[in-house]
Design an enzyme around this catalytic site. Structure first.
Site, PDB file in Angstrom:
ATOM      1  N   HIS A   1      -7.851   5.579   2.639  1.00 12.06           N
ATOM      2  CA  HIS A   1      -7.069   4.490   3.305  1.00 12.06           C
ATOM      3  C   HIS A   1      -5.997   5.078   4.090  1.00 12.06           C
ATOM      4  CE1 HIS A   1      -9.647   1.628   1.103  1.00 12.06           C
ATOM      5  NE2 HIS A   1      -8.965   0.530   1.494  1.00 12.06           N
TER       6      HIS A   1
ATOM      7  N   LYS B   1     -13.575  -2.314  -9.801  1.00  6.43           N
ATOM      8  CA  LYS B   1     -12.394  -2.732  -9.537  1.00  6.43           C
ATOM      9  C   LYS B   1     -11.456  -3.475 -10.581  1.00  6.43           C
ATOM     10  CE  LYS B   1      -9.149  -4.327  -6.176  1.00  6.43           C
ATOM     11  NZ  LYS B   1      -8.567  -4.884  -4.812  1.00  6.43           N
TER      12      LYS B   1
ATOM     13  N   GLU C   1       0.016  -0.651  -9.522  1.00  8.21           N
ATOM     14  CA  GLU C   1      -0.246   0.706  -8.998  1.00  8.21           C
ATOM     15  C   GLU C   1       0.875   1.661  -9.191  1.00  8.21           C
ATOM     16  OE1 GLU C   1      -2.039   0.196  -5.009  1.00  8.21           O
ATOM     17  OE2 GLU C   1      -0.877   1.948  -4.162  1.00  8.21           O
TER      18      GLU C   1
ATOM     19  N   ASN D   1      -7.073   3.457  -2.992  1.00  2.00           N
ATOM     20  CA  ASN D   1      -6.689   3.958  -1.644  1.00  2.00           C
ATOM     21  C   ASN D   1      -7.249   5.137  -0.981  1.00  2.00           C
ATOM     22  OD1 ASN D   1      -4.748   1.784  -1.773  1.00  2.00           O
ATOM     23  ND2 ASN D   1      -3.237   3.175  -2.801  1.00  2.00           N
TER      24      ASN D   1
ATOM     25  N   ARG E   1      -4.383   2.769 -10.194  1.00  2.00           N
ATOM     26  CA  ARG E   1      -4.895   1.831  -8.879  1.00  2.00           C
ATOM     27  C   ARG E   1      -4.745   2.595  -7.871  1.00  2.00           C
ATOM     28  NH1 ARG E   1      -3.663  -4.462  -8.346  1.00  2.00           N
ATOM     29  NH2 ARG E   1      -4.923  -4.861  -6.145  1.00  2.00           N
TER      30      ARG E   1
ATOM     31  N   ARG F   1       8.156 -21.155  -5.979  1.00  2.00           N
ATOM     32  CA  ARG F   1       8.272 -19.799  -6.759  1.00  2.00           C
ATOM     33  C   ARG F   1       7.040 -19.506  -7.500  1.00  2.00           C
ATOM     34  NH1 ARG F   1      13.213 -22.203  -8.158  1.00  2.00           N
ATOM     35  NH2 ARG F   1      14.741 -21.134  -7.053  1.00  2.00           N
TER      36      ARG F   1
ATOM     37  N   HIS G   1      -5.791   3.542   7.413  1.00  2.00           N
ATOM     38  CA  HIS G   1      -4.619   2.786   8.057  1.00  2.00           C
ATOM     39  C   HIS G   1      -4.122   3.386   9.457  1.00  2.00           C
ATOM     40  CE1 HIS G   1      -3.907   0.650   3.954  1.00  2.00           C
ATOM     41  NE2 HIS G   1      -4.656   0.000   4.681  1.00  2.00           N
TER      42      HIS G   1
ATOM     43  N   HIS H   1     -11.142  -3.029   9.113  1.00  2.00           N
ATOM     44  CA  HIS H   1     -10.634  -2.365   8.217  1.00  2.00           C
ATOM     45  C   HIS H   1     -11.819  -1.503   7.558  1.00  2.00           C
ATOM     46  CE1 HIS H   1      -8.179  -1.717   4.647  1.00  2.00           C
ATOM     47  NE2 HIS H   1      -9.120  -2.022   3.812  1.00  2.00           N
TER      48      HIS H   1
ATOM     49  N   LYS I   1      -3.376  -8.628  -5.033  1.00  2.00           N
ATOM     50  CA  LYS I   1      -2.695  -8.046  -3.847  1.00  2.00           C
ATOM     51  C   LYS I   1      -2.595  -9.164  -2.997  1.00  2.00           C
ATOM     52  CE  LYS I   1      -2.565  -3.146  -4.114  1.00  2.00           C
ATOM     53  NZ  LYS I   1      -2.828  -1.790  -3.432  1.00  2.00           N
TER      54      LYS I   1
ATOM     55  N   GLU J   1     -16.296  -0.363   1.424  1.00  2.00           N
ATOM     56  CA  GLU J   1     -15.422  -0.264   0.160  1.00  2.00           C
ATOM     57  C   GLU J   1     -16.539  -0.194  -1.234  1.00  2.00           C
ATOM     58  OE1 GLU J   1     -12.406  -0.476   0.074  1.00  2.00           O
ATOM     59  OE2 GLU J   1     -11.475  -1.157   1.827  1.00  2.00           O
TER      60      GLU J   1
HETATM   61  P1  NAD Z   1     -11.855 -11.546   7.823  1.00  2.00           P
HETATM   62  O1  NAD Z   1     -11.017 -12.321   6.639  1.00  2.00           O
HETATM   63  O2  NAD Z   1     -11.014 -11.374   9.046  1.00  2.00           O
HETATM   64  O3  NAD Z   1     -13.311 -11.841   7.848  1.00  2.00           O
HETATM   65  C1  NAD Z   1     -14.055 -11.186   8.768  1.00  2.00           C
HETATM   66  C2  NAD Z   1     -14.623 -12.308   9.782  1.00  2.00           C
HETATM   67  O4  NAD Z   1     -15.752 -12.975   8.982  1.00  2.00           O
HETATM   68  C3  NAD Z   1     -13.953 -13.610  10.175  1.00  2.00           C
HETATM   69  O5  NAD Z   1     -14.169 -13.866  11.616  1.00  2.00           O
HETATM   70  C4  NAD Z   1     -14.422 -14.780   9.410  1.00  2.00           C
HETATM   71  O6  NAD Z   1     -13.962 -15.590   9.874  1.00  2.00           O
HETATM   72  C5  NAD Z   1     -15.704 -14.445   9.025  1.00  2.00           C
HETATM   73  N1  NAD Z   1     -16.338 -14.774   8.122  1.00  2.00           N
HETATM   74  C6  NAD Z   1     -15.710 -14.888   6.704  1.00  2.00           C
HETATM   75  N2  NAD Z   1     -16.740 -15.194   6.016  1.00  2.00           N
HETATM   76  C7  NAD Z   1     -18.108 -15.483   6.578  1.00  2.00           C
HETATM   77  C8  NAD Z   1     -19.167 -16.058   6.421  1.00  2.00           C
HETATM   78  N3  NAD Z   1     -19.623 -16.267   5.013  1.00  2.00           N
HETATM   79  N4  NAD Z   1     -20.108 -16.397   7.434  1.00  2.00           N
HETATM   80  C9  NAD Z   1     -19.664 -16.008   8.588  1.00  2.00           C
HETATM   81  N5  NAD Z   1     -18.502 -15.597   8.887  1.00  2.00           N
HETATM   82  C10 NAD Z   1     -17.595 -15.295   8.003  1.00  2.00           C
HETATM   83  O7  NAD Z   1     -11.981 -10.146   7.218  1.00  2.00           O
HETATM   84  P2  NAD Z   1     -12.174  -9.335   5.865  1.00  2.00           P
HETATM   85  O8  NAD Z   1     -12.892  -8.067   6.108  1.00  2.00           O
HETATM   86  O9  NAD Z   1     -12.805 -10.246   4.980  1.00  2.00           O
HETATM   87  O10 NAD Z   1     -10.692  -9.138   5.173  1.00  2.00           O
HETATM   88  C11 NAD Z   1      -9.716  -8.153   6.049  1.00  2.00           C
HETATM   89  C12 NAD Z   1      -8.466  -8.368   5.197  1.00  2.00           C
HETATM   90  O11 NAD Z   1      -8.298  -8.036   4.186  1.00  2.00           O
HETATM   91  C13 NAD Z   1      -7.401  -7.351   6.151  1.00  2.00           C
HETATM   92  O12 NAD Z   1      -6.252  -8.353   6.513  1.00  2.00           O
HETATM   93  C14 NAD Z   1      -7.060  -6.494   5.025  1.00  2.00           C
HETATM   94  O13 NAD Z   1      -5.763  -6.067   5.051  1.00  2.00           O
HETATM   95  C15 NAD Z   1      -7.270  -7.234   3.652  1.00  2.00           C
HETATM   96  N6  NAD Z   1      -7.675  -6.529   2.311  1.00  2.00           N
HETATM   97  C16 NAD Z   1      -6.813  -6.898   1.457  1.00  2.00           C
HETATM   98  C17 NAD Z   1      -7.099  -6.289   0.292  1.00  2.00           C
HETATM   99  C18 NAD Z   1      -6.395  -6.796  -1.185  1.00  2.00           C
HETATM  100  O14 NAD Z   1      -6.188  -5.983  -2.257  1.00  2.00           O
HETATM  101  N7  NAD Z   1      -5.762  -7.861  -0.875  1.00  2.00           N
HETATM  102  C19 NAD Z   1      -7.805  -5.385   0.039  1.00  2.00           C
HETATM  103  C20 NAD Z   1      -8.829  -5.122   1.285  1.00  2.00           C
HETATM  104  C21 NAD Z   1      -8.380  -5.573   2.484  1.00  2.00           C
HETATM  105  N1  GLY Z   2      -7.447  -2.592  -2.172  1.00  2.00           N
HETATM  106  C1  GLY Z   2      -6.726  -1.783  -2.877  1.00  2.00           C
HETATM  107  C2  GLY Z   2      -6.126  -2.445  -4.265  1.00  2.00           C
HETATM  108  O1  GLY Z   2      -6.392  -3.621  -4.350  1.00  2.00           O
HETATM  109  O2  GLY Z   2      -5.404  -1.775  -4.842  1.00  2.00           O
END
Ligand code: NAD
Ligand code: GLY
Length: 359
Positions: free
Chosen positions: A250, A229, A239, A247, A243, A123, A254, A267, A145, A187
């Site tokens: 987005h 942020k 949100e 977006n 917040r 939990r 999306h 993304h 998130k 971003e």
């Molecule tokens: P990712 O986590 O897939 O990383 C991108 C690539 O970089 C991967 O192949 C990873 O292995 C590699 N990598 C990571 N760090 C590295 C480093 N220092 N050196 C070499 N390679 C490295 O992609 P991302 O762009 O970081 O994240 C995308 C995800 O984030 C999506 O799923 C999206 O939905 C999510 N997201 C979440 C939020 C949130 O608020 N929670 C906000 C924006 C995006």
């Molecule tokens: N990435 C959008 C949020 O965290 O609200």
């Protein structure tokens, strides 16, 4: 919570937490102030493992923690219920209890799934973010998130589960592929457009240095993005209002990701395109000047990001827009800002979207 090693704070009352800038090899001692349990499970991916797992693990062990780790395949395909189940089973088999902690070491994929697992295990247990992509350092690691995808929809199963701390090592960006650096820049640019004109202008002056990994410049960009942020999340954690400004870009972003099966665009690339068309709506509505619009497009282009929406049939675009989780009662809602960075959450009718996309 200010003072000591704390650089920034996400101010959420009892759930407040620091964002600290440090070496990955120094996180162990810093954890002592945040995590009382002795047991930690690091979640990372196959790419990040080779670069940073050992130094993170060694520093945690040196600080007295018992450390287990789980490695997931790199990429969005890992952000599934099945993988979450496997990580939950790993947590159980490593003997994690209610006082244990999960550490996300990686990009947004690792952060989202590890945080989701932490939110569900017994939990909800503590978790720590050590983001290693630019996108994760400026966006996904901050704000709580956490989510996984279903085959039908992205980020559709999730929670708000705040980390206990975020530790950022900007030097980790040295090993990041250029394309991933650029995706994070989308971003970063977003914060300049939605919040801070001075930062927008600073980005314009420093884009080449950012792309060539000038560490001082990168660190400023990451810190200012996190500050913004943190400010937004502190005012509206879940949100209900402000917040949603995050977006910006987005809604169409999306849709573009979904229309291309999450394969063609990262993304950030999709958000970059979405920001151009959201800005075009703002321009046509007289919310921003042509000069500002042109400088948005130019900055996105200079970051090496795409600016043009693929010519999909509008019916397909509309379908994705109305099934997005930001739509309400089938109405399409855009986060828009005017030139003074005043935020508007507006329902935009399909005809207006069609005209902006195709004319
Ligand atoms: P990712 O986590 O897939 O990383 C991108 C690539 O970089 C991967 O192949 C990873 O292995 C590699 N990598 C990571 N760090 C590295 C480093 N220092 N050196 C070499 N390679 C490295 O992609 P991302 O762009 O970081 O994240 C995308 C995800 O984030 C999506 O799923 C999206 O939905 C999510 N997201 C979440 C939020 C949130 O608020 N929670 C906000 C924006 C995006
Ligand atoms: N990435 C959008 C949020 O965290 O609200």
């Amino acid at each position: 919570m200010r003072g000591g090693n704390v650089d920034l704070v996400v101010d959420l009352g009892a759930k407040s937490y620091p964002i600290e800038f440090c070496d990955i090899g120094d996180v162990g001692n810093r954890l002592l102030k945040r995590v009382s349990s002795r047991k930690i499970m690091i979640v990372t991916d196959e790419n990040v493992k080779g670069h940073y797992l050992e130094s993170a693990r060694r520093s945690m062990e040196a600080a007295g923690y018992m450390v287990a780790y789980s490695v997931i395949p790199a990429g969005e395909e890992s952000k599934t219920m099945e993988m979450a189940k496997k990580l939950l089973q790993d947590a159980l088999s490593y003997g994690l209890d209610r006082s244990s902690c999960i550490v996300a070491l990686g990009g947004g994929v690792v952060g989202d799934i590890a945080g989701f697992v932490a939110s569900a295990y017994m939990r909800g247990i503590d978790f720590i973010q050590i983001p290693t992509t630019l996108l994760a350092q400026v966006d996904s690691s901050v704000g709580g998130k956490v989510a996984v995808n279903l085959p039908e929809a992205k980020n559709i199963v999730g929670a708000f589960h705040q980390p206990r701390a975020v530790f950022i090592d900007v030097k980790a960006l040295r090993t990041l592929p250029q394309r991933e650096l650029k995706t994070g820049l989308a971003e970063v640019i977003k914060y300049g457009i939605i919040w801070d004109d001075e930062f927008f202008k600073w980005l314009d002056l420093n884009m080449e240095k950012l792309l060539s990994l000038d560490m001082d410049v990168l660190k400023h960009a990451v810190r200012r993005s996190c500050e913004i942020k943190a400010q937004v999340v502190s005012q509206d954690e879940t949100e209900h209002g402000l917040r949603a400004v995050l977006n910006f870009g987005h809604t169409l972003g999306h849709a573009l990701e979904a229309l291309t099966g999450y394969k063609k665009y990262t993304h950030g690339e999709a958000v970059a395109v979405g920001m151009v068309y959201a800005s075009k709506i703002a321009l046509r509505r007289g919310m921003i000047s042509e000069g500002f619009f042109n400088s948005i497009v130019s900055l996105i282009e200079r970051a090496g990001l795409p600016t043009v929406f693929d010519p999909f049939p509008f019916e397909d675009v509309l379908n994705k827009l109305t099934s997005d989780k930001k739509a309400y009662d089938g109405k399409i809602v855009f986060a828009l800002v005017d030139e003074n960075r005043k935020f508007f959450r507006l329902e935009i009718n399909p005809c207006e979207i069609e005209s902006v996309l195709y004319n």
